[in-house]
Design a protein around this motif. Structure first.
Motif, mmCIF file in Angstrom:
data_model
loop_
_atom_site.group_PDB
_atom_site.id
_atom_site.type_symbol
_atom_site.label_atom_id
_atom_site.label_comp_id
_atom_site.label_asym_id
_atom_site.label_seq_id
_atom_site.Cartn_x
_atom_site.Cartn_y
_atom_site.Cartn_z
ATOM 1 N N PRO B 18 -1.833 -1.619 -9.658
ATOM 2 C CA PRO B 18 -2.368 -0.521 -8.856
ATOM 3 C C PRO B 18 -3.857 -0.716 -8.604
ATOM 4 C CG PRO B 18 -1.415 0.300 -10.907
ATOM 5 C CD PRO B 18 -1.323 -1.181 -10.947
ATOM 6 N N GLN B 40 -7.983 2.999 0.691
ATOM 7 C CA GLN B 40 -6.839 3.171 -0.200
ATOM 8 C C GLN B 40 -5.582 2.654 0.502
ATOM 9 O OE1 GLN B 40 -6.559 7.356 -1.049
ATOM 10 N NE2 GLN B 40 -7.902 7.191 -2.807
ATOM 11 N N LEU B 41 -4.591 2.313 -0.299
ATOM 12 C CA LEU B 41 -3.284 2.027 0.293
ATOM 13 C C LEU B 41 -2.656 3.355 0.723
ATOM 14 C CD1 LEU B 41 -1.932 -0.595 -2.242
ATOM 15 C CD2 LEU B 41 -2.711 -1.029 0.083
ATOM 16 N N PRO B 44 4.514 5.808 2.924
ATOM 17 C CA PRO B 44 5.192 6.708 3.859
ATOM 18 C C PRO B 44 5.019 8.186 3.510
ATOM 19 C CG PRO B 44 6.771 5.398 2.600
ATOM 20 C CD PRO B 44 5.427 4.862 2.269
ATOM 21 N N LEU B 45 4.688 8.483 2.266
ATOM 22 C CA LEU B 45 4.489 9.892 1.903
ATOM 23 C C LEU B 45 3.128 10.403 2.352
ATOM 24 C CD1 LEU B 45 5.923 9.855 -1.740
ATOM 25 C CD2 LEU B 45 7.060 10.632 0.354
ATOM 26 N N GLN B 46 2.193 9.489 2.631
ATOM 27 C CA GLN B 46 0.819 9.903 2.942
ATOM 28 C C GLN B 46 0.556 10.015 4.446
ATOM 29 O OE1 GLN B 46 1.293 7.447 0.334
ATOM 30 N NE2 GLN B 46 1.160 9.201 -1.032
ATOM 31 N N VAL B 123 2.304 -5.778 -1.841
ATOM 32 C CA VAL B 123 2.507 -5.001 -3.073
ATOM 33 C C VAL B 123 3.639 -5.563 -3.915
ATOM 34 C CG1 VAL B 123 1.483 -2.844 -2.260
ATOM 35 C CG2 VAL B 123 3.923 -3.261 -1.876
ATOM 36 N N MET B 133 2.105 -3.299 2.360
ATOM 37 C CA MET B 133 1.813 -1.863 2.439
ATOM 38 C C MET B 133 0.515 -1.682 3.217
ATOM 39 S SD MET B 133 1.735 0.747 -0.777
ATOM 40 C CE MET B 133 1.309 2.476 -0.633
#
Lengths: 118, 253
Positions: B18, B40-41, B44-46, B123, B133
């Motif tokens: 990470p 930041q990486l 799909p949730l972001q 990733v 990603m």
């Protein structure tokens, strides 16, 4: 298509919570097994789905993708998704892929259950 | 250029470590390096727009190549399989977990009016798959998994995108300015190129699934990092900055 190397067991642990015990490898080929387990838990009336990863052997990026799509279904059904039993390694992977932003991560089943009923 | 030792070492399982902020180990000659370093990486949730799962597949007849051979060649030649005119600057160390690649693209911008600078991080990587990603500001927030596996007919080669448009502007572009079609074209070209590498001419099957129709309005502020806006501003201002620097330098001389 390779066969899924994943087995699940669905346990009702309270009126509104089910634990899905995950055993084996979480890859793209596990989609049907995971979906069937989720549907079984939902048919049982679960509002909180808790994934038990204590016996997870391996998870690749497609497995993480499966969790994302499961999370979307769970949110759409106004349920909650929690997990416990992840090794430190997989906790790091949840952090890397930013799944930890949206999925509750706990060390033990008791902790997850307490959070489910908090 | 930053120190190569800043790159996180791959874990034995194939996953990157990470990282709170993306760090480039190397900026290739001629590449525009914007919108990657320190970002930041973003998964799909972001993202902001609806979530899509897009799967592109091509089949190689039995005996052409094993899944391991396909993925090995894919990693090695990734930039050559990219859409002509756009640049994928593969990391010097190869597509290994934790490595970051720069992308300079005109195709991703409607009308190809300017060059967009963005990036992706590897990733995950193993013998039969690898995953890139996106970073904040990229047109979409998510990841692309490239894989190969055996099926009844031979070896199936697949690129699967799980994504949301990153912010309202990119969502507008995806919906109304042909963004989704461009993305289809990028991955269809990539898969055709992989097949051609093994001497196979085959149509690419495309399957598109809307996983979540909802817009995530809480993520609208992602527009702050929009790589299109930032690349455009940079390209507008850059000639003036260079001109001023040249004038100052000539005065000193």
């Amino acid at each position: 298509m390779p066969q899924p190397q994943l087995a699940t067991n669905v346990r009702k642990v309270s009126d509104d919570a089910c634990v899905l015990d995950i055993e084996g490898e979480m890859t793209a080929f596990a989609e049907k097994v995971l979906t069937d387990a989720y549907n079984l838990a939902t048919d049982d009336g679960a509002r909180v789905i808790i994934l038990n990863f204590e016996n997870l052997q391996y998870m690749n990026s497609s497995g993480i993708g499966l969790l994302v799509t499961l999370l979307v279904r769970i949110n759409r059904a106004k349920q909650r998704l929690l997990t416990y039993g992840l090794s430190d390694h997989y906790k790091h992977i949840f952090e890397l892929t930013r799944l930890n932003d949206a999925i509750g991560i706990f060390d033990t089943e008791d902790q997850a259950l307490n959070a489910a009923h908090a | 250029m930053t120190d190569q030792t800043e790159v996180s070492p791959p874990t034995p399982s194939g996953w990157a470590e990470p990282t709170p902020k993306v760090r480039l180990s190397h900026v290739p000659e001629g590449a525009m390096n914007l919108n990657v370093e320190g970002r930041q990486l973003s998964g799909p949730l972001q993202g902001f727009g609806p979530m899509w799962q897009k799967t592109y597949t091509v089949s190689l007849p039995e005996g052409t190549a094993s899944p391991e051979e396909v993925v090995s060649a894919w990693k090695e030649n990734f930039k050559d399989f990219w859409l002509p005119g756009d640049h994928f600057y593969a990391p010097l160390a190869g597509l290994n977990p934790g490595e970051v690649a720069l992308i300079n693209s005109r195709e991703s911008v409607p009308g190809g009016l300017m060059k967009l600078s963005t990036g992706v991080m590897v990733v995950y990587s193993d013998e039969t798959s690898f995953t890139l990603m996106t970073t904040q500001g990229h047109p979409f927030s998510g990841w692309v998994t490239f894989s190969a596996f055996e099926d009844e007919a031979g070896t199936k080669v697949q690129a699967q995108v799980l994504m949301r448009a990153n912010d309202p502007m990119w969502e507008f572009g995806m919906r109304f300015l042909g963004g989704h079609k461009t993305e289809d074209r990028i991955w269809q070209h990539t898969l055709s190129s992989v097949a051609a590498h093994f001497g196979v001419q085959s149509d690419v099957a495309t399957e598109i699934l809307c996983v979540d129709k909802k817009l995530q309005w809480g993520r609208a502020r992602n527009i702050w990092h929009n790589a299109g806006i930032r690349s455009g501003l940079y390209l507008t201002v850059y000639p003036f900055v260079r001109f001023r620097a040249a004038v100052r330098s000539s005065r000193r001389a």
